[in-house]
Structure formats: C-alpha cells, structure tokens
Write a protein that holds these residues in place. Structure first.
Motif, PDB file in Angstrom:
ATOM      1  N   LEU A   1      16.610  -9.751  14.023  1.00 44.52           N
ATOM      2  CA  LEU A   1      15.663  -8.879  13.341  1.00 44.52           C
ATOM      3  C   LEU A   1      16.384  -8.042  12.282  1.00 44.52           C
ATOM      4  O   LEU A   1      15.822  -7.741  11.227  1.00 44.52           O
ATOM      5  CB  LEU A   1      14.967  -7.959  14.348  1.00 44.52           C
ATOM      6  N   GLY A   2      17.637  -7.709  12.556  1.00 48.08           N
ATOM      7  CA  GLY A   2      18.416  -6.964  11.565  1.00 48.08           C
ATOM      8  C   GLY A   2      18.629  -7.772  10.302  1.00 48.08           C
ATOM      9  O   GLY A   2      18.518  -7.252   9.188  1.00 48.08           O
ATOM     10  N   ALA A   3      18.948  -9.081  10.458  1.00 44.90           N
ATOM     11  CA  ALA A   3      19.138  -9.945   9.296  1.00 44.90           C
ATOM     12  C   ALA A   3      17.827 -10.123   8.536  1.00 44.90           C
ATOM     13  O   ALA A   3      17.812 -10.169   7.300  1.00 44.90           O
ATOM     14  CB  ALA A   3      19.680 -11.300   9.730  1.00 44.90           C
ATOM     15  N   ARG A   4      16.724 -10.217   9.261  1.00 37.78           N
ATOM     16  CA  ARG A   4      15.429 -10.358   8.605  1.00 37.78           C
ATOM     17  C   ARG A   4      15.077  -9.087   7.836  1.00 37.78           C
ATOM     18  O   ARG A   4      14.484  -9.131   6.744  1.00 37.78           O
ATOM     19  CB  ARG A   4      14.367 -10.664   9.649  1.00 37.78           C
ATOM     20  N   ASN A   5      15.434  -7.931   8.377  1.00 40.06           N
ATOM     21  CA  ASN A   5      15.043  -6.669   7.771  1.00 40.06           C
ATOM     22  C   ASN A   5      15.946  -6.237   6.626  1.00 40.06           C
ATOM     23  O   ASN A   5      15.547  -5.399   5.809  1.00 40.06           O
ATOM     24  CB  ASN A   5      15.003  -5.560   8.826  1.00 40.06           C
ATOM     25  N   LEU A   6      17.169  -6.775   6.545  1.00 43.32           N
ATOM     26  CA  LEU A   6      18.061  -6.367   5.458  1.00 43.32           C
ATOM     27  C   LEU A   6      17.455  -6.657   4.084  1.00 43.32           C
ATOM     28  O   LEU A   6      17.386  -5.757   3.238  1.00 43.32           O
ATOM     29  CB  LEU A   6      19.420  -7.043   5.609  1.00 43.32           C
ATOM     30  N   PRO A   7      16.997  -7.884   3.805  1.00 43.07           N
ATOM     31  CA  PRO A   7      16.352  -8.117   2.497  1.00 43.07           C
ATOM     32  C   PRO A   7      15.080  -7.297   2.321  1.00 43.07           C
ATOM     33  O   PRO A   7      14.791  -6.815   1.222  1.00 43.07           O
ATOM     34  CB  PRO A   7      16.043  -9.617   2.516  1.00 43.07           C
ATOM     35  N   SER A   8      14.316  -7.124   3.429  1.00 41.61           N
ATOM     36  CA  SER A   8      13.100  -6.322   3.349  1.00 41.61           C
ATOM     37  C   SER A   8      13.405  -4.891   2.959  1.00 41.61           C
ATOM     38  O   SER A   8      12.738  -4.297   2.105  1.00 41.61           O
ATOM     39  CB  SER A   8      12.380  -6.327   4.709  1.00 41.61           C
ATOM     40  N   LEU A   9      14.430  -4.335   3.602  1.00 39.61           N
ATOM     41  CA  LEU A   9      14.805  -2.957   3.305  1.00 39.61           C
ATOM     42  C   LEU A   9      15.319  -2.830   1.877  1.00 39.61           C
ATOM     43  O   LEU A   9      15.113  -1.796   1.226  1.00 39.61           O
ATOM     44  CB  LEU A   9      15.863  -2.480   4.297  1.00 39.61           C
ATOM     45  N   LEU A  10      15.999  -3.859   1.398  1.00 41.28           N
ATOM     46  CA  LEU A  10      16.459  -3.851   0.012  1.00 41.28           C
ATOM     47  C   LEU A  10      15.264  -3.743  -0.934  1.00 41.28           C
ATOM     48  O   LEU A  10      15.224  -2.879  -1.823  1.00 41.28           O
ATOM     49  CB  LEU A  10      17.263  -5.113  -0.289  1.00 41.28           C
ATOM     50  N   GLY A  11      14.278  -4.615  -0.731  1.00 38.01           N
ATOM     51  CA  GLY A  11      13.098  -4.587  -1.594  1.00 38.01           C
ATOM     52  C   GLY A  11      12.276  -3.324  -1.419  1.00 38.01           C
ATOM     53  O   GLY A  11      11.861  -2.684  -2.394  1.00 38.01           O
ATOM     54  N   GLY A  12      12.031  -2.942  -0.159  1.00 40.76           N
ATOM     55  CA  GLY A  12      11.214  -1.765   0.108  1.00 40.76           C
ATOM     56  C   GLY A  12      11.846  -0.478  -0.381  1.00 40.76           C
ATOM     57  O   GLY A  12      11.171   0.385  -0.954  1.00 40.76           O
ATOM     58  N   SER A  13      13.157  -0.339  -0.161  1.00 43.56           N
ATOM     59  CA  SER A  13      13.828   0.892  -0.594  1.00 43.56           C
ATOM     60  C   SER A  13      13.877   0.979  -2.112  1.00 43.56           C
ATOM     61  O   SER A  13      13.761   2.072  -2.688  1.00 43.56           O
ATOM     62  CB  SER A  13      15.250   0.959  -0.016  1.00 43.56           C
ATOM     63  N   MET A  14      14.027  -0.169  -2.780  1.00 42.45           N
ATOM     64  CA  MET A  14      14.020  -0.158  -4.242  1.00 42.45           C
ATOM     65  C   MET A  14      12.654   0.271  -4.770  1.00 42.45           C
ATOM     66  O   MET A  14      12.564   1.108  -5.687  1.00 42.45           O
ATOM     67  CB  MET A  14      14.377  -1.535  -4.782  1.00 42.45           C
ATOM     68  N   ALA A  15      11.597  -0.270  -4.207  1.00 47.76           N
ATOM     69  CA  ALA A  15      10.252   0.092  -4.657  1.00 47.76           C
ATOM     70  C   ALA A  15       9.975   1.570  -4.406  1.00 47.76           C
ATOM     71  O   ALA A  15       9.501   2.294  -5.296  1.00 47.76           O
ATOM     72  CB  ALA A  15       9.217  -0.772  -3.941  1.00 47.76           C
ATOM     73  N   PHE A  16      10.278   2.027  -3.194  1.00 52.67           N
ATOM     74  CA  PHE A  16      10.010   3.418  -2.832  1.00 52.67           C
ATOM     75  C   PHE A  16      10.850   4.374  -3.672  1.00 52.67           C
ATOM     76  O   PHE A  16      10.349   5.362  -4.213  1.00 52.67           O
ATOM     77  CB  PHE A  16      10.303   3.611  -1.345  1.00 52.67           C
ATOM     78  N   SER A  17      12.150   4.068  -3.789  1.00 49.77           N
ATOM     79  CA  SER A  17      13.045   4.937  -4.550  1.00 49.77           C
ATOM     80  C   SER A  17      12.639   5.003  -6.016  1.00 49.77           C
ATOM     81  O   SER A  17      12.656   6.074  -6.643  1.00 49.77           O
ATOM     82  CB  SER A  17      14.490   4.440  -4.427  1.00 49.77           C
ATOM     83  N   ALA A  18      12.266   3.851  -6.586  1.00 52.92           N
ATOM     84  CA  ALA A  18      11.876   3.821  -7.995  1.00 52.92           C
ATOM     85  C   ALA A  18      10.665   4.704  -8.247  1.00 52.92           C
ATOM     86  O   ALA A  18      10.645   5.516  -9.187  1.00 52.92           O
ATOM     87  CB  ALA A  18      11.585   2.387  -8.428  1.00 52.92           C
TER      88      ALA A  18
END
Length: 285
Positions: free
Chosen positions: A60-77
């Motif tokens: 689940l950690g490997a699955r969430n790493l790309p998700s967190l990359l995309g989600g954090s970029m969207a949220f941070s932007a």
C-alpha cells in the motif's frame, strides 16, 4: 519585428518567476514551509510499508507514493497560489502590477513559474527518498518518464490558475483558510490515500470532476506496474481521459484566471491597500 505586448508581458513574467524561484530556494524558512508537508508524508509512508492494497499482495505504501506525489502537488499548487495572491493583494504588489501595461499577465506567469518550480522541488523530496522506503515502483522505460513529466506539467497548469481564482476571492489573507478544508476533503476523496472503488458512485463522480484525481491517477500510471491498473476505476489507467480532463482544466483556468485577476485589480487602489495595511497594524497592536 514588433513583439505583441501580451507576449512581452509573458516573457517578463518568466524572468520574474525565475528570480523569485531562486530567492525561494535560498531562503531557509520558505524552503522549510514547502518541504515540511512532504517530510510528514514520508513518515506516513514508512508506517504503511508493510500494509497491502486490498485484494492484492502489493504494498500500500508503494501504491500511495505516486498518489501522494500527484495529490500533494495539486494541493500545494492551489493552496500556495491562493495564499500568495491574497498576501500580495494586501501588501500592494498587485496594485503595482496593475500599473504596468499587461502587468497582470506578467504577474500571473511569474507566480505560475515560481510556485510550479517549488512544487516540483518538494515533489522530488517526496519521491526520491520514498523510492528507497517502498518496493514495487516500475518506471522502467522512457515512455513512463515522459508520461510522468507530461502529467505533472499539465496537472500544475490545471491547478495553479484554480489557486489564483480562489485567492482572488479574498482581500484578507487570514480568510483564505476557509477554502483549505474543502480542498483537503477533495484530496481525501480523490483516491490519493485509498482506491475510490469502494466509495459511493456519486462521490466517485465528484472526485473525477476535479484535476486532483486525474493528477494522482496519472502519476500512478507512470510509476506503478501495469497490473495495478486492475484496482482503478474501469480497470485501466485511462491515459486519454487523464490528459483530456487535465487539459480541459488547464485551458479553462488559463482563460478565466486572467479575467478574474484583471477585474480584481480594477478594484484595487492606493486607498484600499492603505486601509488593509491599517487594519493589519491594528490587529498586531
């Protein structure tokens, strides 16, 4: 050959954005503000490394790493853009930009360059150490890396104007926080932390209407093995839909944001800026 004024303003914005990006990269406090949230996400991933995606033996950690990359970029932007815009509206930066021909175009381009640059830097801080914490990432060919690059760039262009539009709604930077909680809720329901297949259908449709879901899906498509597409909606990575929705949001945002900013700037004057500064000083004292 005469250069179009709007193009000249955009070029000036690129230069301004590059200068502001360099300043941010050399300011310890600014760097920490950008990087700290991803440090927290790294800790979360560390504790998820032994969990698995339901119905599979995939981490689940490997699955969430790309998700967190995309989600954090969207949220941070979006959050960084809206806060920056509200703050620079209060301190008179927008008023000064308004005084320059096509100044709002240059201002918006500069902010996009600065915030996008720092968002990418903070994303690297998440994905590079994260790749050593979890196993299973599989970007093993140039197409995957090109997909990742295209999704990230298009996703940022889709999200940054949204942040500018949200920031233009407030003349007090202390009030912009009212939109942060709904954005956090949207991230939570966009499949960033957990596949949305188990969510109610109406919630799935809401998530798919916004760019956060598609940015997370695109980064997963680039960094995860093909068999993990089976846990996504429709059982595929839906590349065409990803680029189509992100592209539509990017075009819509780039069309609307300058109009909204120009209308906001028309309401700005020296007296309104002075009044905001006076209110800010009264709150301090």
């Amino acid at each position: 050959m005469r250069v179009h004024p709007t193009l000249m303003a955009a070029r000036a914005g690129l230069v301004r954005g590059g200068i502001e990006l360099r300043h941010t990269l050399t300011n310890t406090q600014d760097l920490w503000n950008y990087l700290f949230p991803n440090v927290v996400l790294l800790v979360v991933m560390f504790f998820m490394r032994n969990a698995t995606v339901p119905g599979t033996d995939f981490s689940l950690g490997a699955r969430n790493l790309p998700s967190l990359l995309g989600g954090s970029m969207a949220f941070s932007a979006m959050v960084t853009m809206k806060i920056t815009l509200a703050m620079e509206r209060e301190d008179g930066t927008l008023l000064r930009a308004k005084a320059v021909p096509n100044g709002m175009v240059g201002y918006l381009v500069g902010k996009v360059v600065q915030v996008a640059g720092m968002t990418v830097v903070s994303g690297l801080v998440l994905v590079i150490p994260g790749a050593f914490l979890v196993d299973g990432l599989a970007p093993d060919n140039p197409v995957d890396w090109l997909t990742l690059l295209g999704v990230v760039l298009l996703g940022l262009v889709a999200c940054l104007p949204l942040g500018a539009i949200l920031g233009s709604l407030f003349d007090n930077p202390r009030n912009v926080g009212v939109t942060t909680l709904p954005l956090m809720g949207l991230v939570a329901t966009s499949g960033i932390f957990y596949p949305i297949n188990g969510f109610p259908v109406w919630l799935q449709w809401i998530a798919q209407a916004f760019p956060i879901y598609w940015l997370g899906l695109g980064t997963r498509a680039a960094l995860l093995p093909d068999e993990m597409a089976a846990v996504e909606l429709g059982g595929s990575w839906r590349h065409l839909e990803t680029f189509g929705v992100l592209g539509a949001w990017a075009v819509l945002g780039l069309l609307i944001a300058p109009v909204v900013l120009r209308r906001m700037a028309r309401r700005e004057s020296g007296s309104t800026v002075a009044a905001r500064k006076e209110r800010a000083l009264q709150r301090i004292h």
